[in-house]
Design a protein around this motif. Structure first.
Motif, PDB file in Angstrom:
ATOM      1  N   CYS A 109       0.831  -1.220   0.000  1.00 23.46           N
ATOM      2  CA  CYS A 109       0.000   0.000   0.000  1.00 23.46           C
ATOM      3  C   CYS A 109       0.865   1.270   0.000  1.00 23.46           C
ATOM      4  O   CYS A 109       2.086   1.208   0.056  1.00 23.46           O
ATOM      5  N   GLY A 136       4.322  -0.339  -0.378  1.00 27.83           N
ATOM      6  CA  GLY A 136       4.432  -1.274  -1.509  1.00 27.83           C
ATOM      7  C   GLY A 136       5.020  -0.663  -2.770  1.00 27.83           C
ATOM      8  O   GLY A 136       4.856  -1.225  -3.855  1.00 27.83           O
ATOM      9  N   GLY A 169       0.237  -6.540   0.222  1.00 31.36           N
ATOM     10  CA  GLY A 169      -0.824  -5.815  -0.482  1.00 31.36           C
ATOM     11  C   GLY A 169      -0.250  -4.949  -1.586  1.00 31.36           C
ATOM     12  O   GLY A 169       0.007  -3.760  -1.394  1.00 31.36           O
ATOM     13  N   LEU A 170      -0.005  -5.585  -2.729  1.00 34.87           N
ATOM     14  CA  LEU A 170       0.543  -4.846  -3.882  1.00 34.87           C
ATOM     15  C   LEU A 170      -0.464  -4.828  -5.027  1.00 34.87           C
ATOM     16  O   LEU A 170      -0.137  -4.392  -6.125  1.00 34.87           O
ATOM     17  N   GLY A 171      -1.697  -5.310  -4.755  1.00 32.60           N
ATOM     18  CA  GLY A 171      -2.684  -5.465  -5.825  1.00 32.60           C
ATOM     19  C   GLY A 171      -2.323  -6.670  -6.686  1.00 32.60           C
ATOM     20  O   GLY A 171      -1.180  -7.124  -6.693  1.00 32.60           O
ATOM     21  N   GLY A 196      -6.170  -4.836  -1.077  1.00 28.38           N
ATOM     22  CA  GLY A 196      -6.396  -3.601  -0.326  1.00 28.38           C
ATOM     23  C   GLY A 196      -6.758  -3.821   1.143  1.00 28.38           C
ATOM     24  O   GLY A 196      -7.267  -2.906   1.793  1.00 28.38           O
ATOM     25  N   ASP A 199      -5.480  -1.263   3.465  1.00 28.74           N
ATOM     26  CA  ASP A 199      -6.188   0.011   3.261  1.00 28.74           C
ATOM     27  C   ASP A 199      -7.470   0.035   4.094  1.00 28.74           C
ATOM     28  O   ASP A 199      -7.835   1.067   4.659  1.00 28.74           O
ATOM     29  N   ARG A 232     -12.152  -2.295 -14.742  1.00 28.24           N
ATOM     30  CA  ARG A 232     -11.842  -3.606 -14.164  1.00 28.24           C
ATOM     31  C   ARG A 232     -13.114  -4.424 -14.019  1.00 28.24           C
ATOM     32  O   ARG A 232     -13.129  -5.622 -14.267  1.00 28.24           O
TER      33      ARG A 232
HETATM   34  N1  UDP Z   1      -0.034  -1.127  -4.467  1.00 22.81           N
HETATM   35  C1  UDP Z   1       1.258  -1.192  -3.980  1.00 22.81           C
HETATM   36  N2  UDP Z   1       2.306  -1.265  -4.869  1.00 22.81           N
HETATM   37  C2  UDP Z   1       2.097  -1.247  -6.202  1.00 22.81           C
HETATM   38  C3  UDP Z   1       0.764  -1.215  -6.695  1.00 22.81           C
HETATM   39  C4  UDP Z   1      -0.285  -1.164  -5.789  1.00 22.81           C
HETATM   40  O1  UDP Z   1       1.482  -1.196  -2.783  1.00 22.81           O
HETATM   41  O2  UDP Z   1       3.076  -1.313  -6.947  1.00 22.81           O
HETATM   42  C5  UDP Z   1      -1.132  -1.079  -3.489  1.00 22.81           C
HETATM   43  C6  UDP Z   1      -2.173   0.001  -3.712  1.00 22.81           C
HETATM   44  O3  UDP Z   1      -1.685   1.228  -3.199  1.00 22.81           O
HETATM   45  C7  UDP Z   1      -3.339  -0.519  -2.907  1.00 22.81           C
HETATM   46  C8  UDP Z   1      -3.116  -2.042  -2.897  1.00 22.81           C
HETATM   47  O4  UDP Z   1      -1.869  -2.256  -3.544  1.00 22.81           O
HETATM   48  O5  UDP Z   1      -3.212  -0.098  -1.576  1.00 22.81           O
HETATM   49  C9  UDP Z   1      -4.191  -2.810  -3.581  1.00 22.81           C
HETATM   50  O6  UDP Z   1      -4.325  -2.330  -4.882  1.00 22.81           O
HETATM   51  P1  UDP Z   1      -5.660  -2.527  -5.685  1.00 22.81           P
HETATM   52  O7  UDP Z   1      -6.707  -1.605  -5.185  1.00 22.81           O
HETATM   53  O8  UDP Z   1      -5.295  -2.467  -7.112  1.00 22.81           O
HETATM   54  O9  UDP Z   1      -6.007  -4.031  -5.298  1.00 22.81           O
HETATM   55  P2  UDP Z   1      -7.332  -4.818  -5.090  1.00 22.81           P
HETATM   56  O10 UDP Z   1      -7.443  -5.062  -3.622  1.00 22.81           O
HETATM   57  O11 UDP Z   1      -8.472  -4.025  -5.653  1.00 22.81           O
HETATM   58  O12 UDP Z   1      -7.037  -6.063  -5.848  1.00 22.81           O
END
Ligand code: UDP
Length: 251
Positions: A109, A136, A169-171, A196, A199, A232
């Motif tokens: 994040c 992240g 949590g990097l998505g 997330g 988050d 998405r």
């Molecule tokens: N994020 C990160 N590094 C990255 C890309 C995304 O830390 O290189 C974080 C982004 O800030 C968010 C989290 O990954 O807090 C989740 O991203 P996203 O909303 O795309 O994921 P989801 O939970 O919807 O799959």
């Protein structure tokens, strides 16, 4: 192992309690176990990307994070027991960590989010050991940079702090690629790619109210809150059409 294969990805057919028990077992093992949390959008991405599909299929536990997967399984008469979100399982994992004094590291994040999530978790559980945090956006494999010293330093920290449980949590698909690439170097016992989740724990993002969750409409709530997610989320109806049009889509 009871799994349902959806468009080539094996999803564990378990409920939240089973998933939690499995995490306890993982924590008693020696080697690192990876937990992945795909939804229908992620399955559609994996359908187009064999490497990503292979990574998901190498997960030690793969849970149905999205309601679309549960619908697909029911349409094709191979019903998944229930949706098990990465967020809910992550909270159960924190319960285990607090009860049994495991060390937890929060990675991912935007700057400050993992730190804030740590504060919130420490307010809830007085005895929890959140041993470290890092945002992240370090230079690393998830951003297409291999063996960068920033990434090396983070992995070294995770290992030096005797981390048992790692939240990443990097998505998607960054977190899955990152975990799979680094799995032999991380000395934790359980790592979960949980999007997330931090988050939400840090209260930067709100989870959908119960009404939306109960009726399988969390995607709608997120769409109302963040209309740019349409790009998405359009994958959800395409996913369901793919399931409907292909008898072999779920096995
Ligand atoms: N994020 C990160 N590094 C990255 C890309 C995304 O830390 O290189 C974080 C982004 O800030 C968010 C989290 O990954 O807090 C989740 O991203 P996203 O909303 O795309 O994921 P989801 O939970 O919807 O799959």
């Amino acid at each position: 192992m009871n799994t349902v294969n959806i468009l080539g990805v094996d999803i564990d057919n378990l409920n939240l309690r089973d998933a939690k028990d499995k995490v306890r077992d993982f924590l008693n093992d020696e080697d690192l176990k990876l937990i992945f949390t795909p939804n229908s959008e992620i399955i559609m991405d994996a359908k187009k990307d064999p490497e990503f599909k292979n990574i998901l299929n190498n997960g030690d536990m793969v849970i149905a994070d999205g309601i679309g997967l549960v619908y697909a399984s029911k349409i094709r008469k191979k019903p998944l027991e229930e949706r098990v979100t990465g967020y809910d399982l992550s909270l159960e994992i924190l319960d285990i960590a607090a009860e049994e004094s495991y060390n937890v590291y929060f990675l991912g994040c935007a700057e400050g989010v993992a730190e804030e999530a740590k504060r919130k978790v420490e307010e809830k559980y007085k005895n929890i050991n959140i041993v470290g945090t890092h945002n992240g956006f370090f230079k690393g494999y998830h951003l297409g940079i291999e063996n960068h010293p920033e990434e090396e330093a983070i992995i070294e920290e995770i290992n030096n702090l005797d981390t048992d449980i790692l939240f990443v949590g990097l998505g998607a698909p960054k977190q899955e690629f990152w975990l799979y690439h680094n799995r032999d170097r991380i000395k934790a016992k359980v790592a979960i790619g949980n999007g997330g989740t931090m988050d939400v724990i840090a209260e930067k993002v709100k989870r959908a109210p119960d009404f939306f969750q109960k009726f399988g409409l969390e995607w709608l709530y997120r769409l109302i809150k963040e209309p740019k997610r349409i790009k998405r989320q359009i994958k959800l109806p395409i996913f369901l059409l793919t399931i409907l049009s292909d008898k072999e889509s779920v096995k």
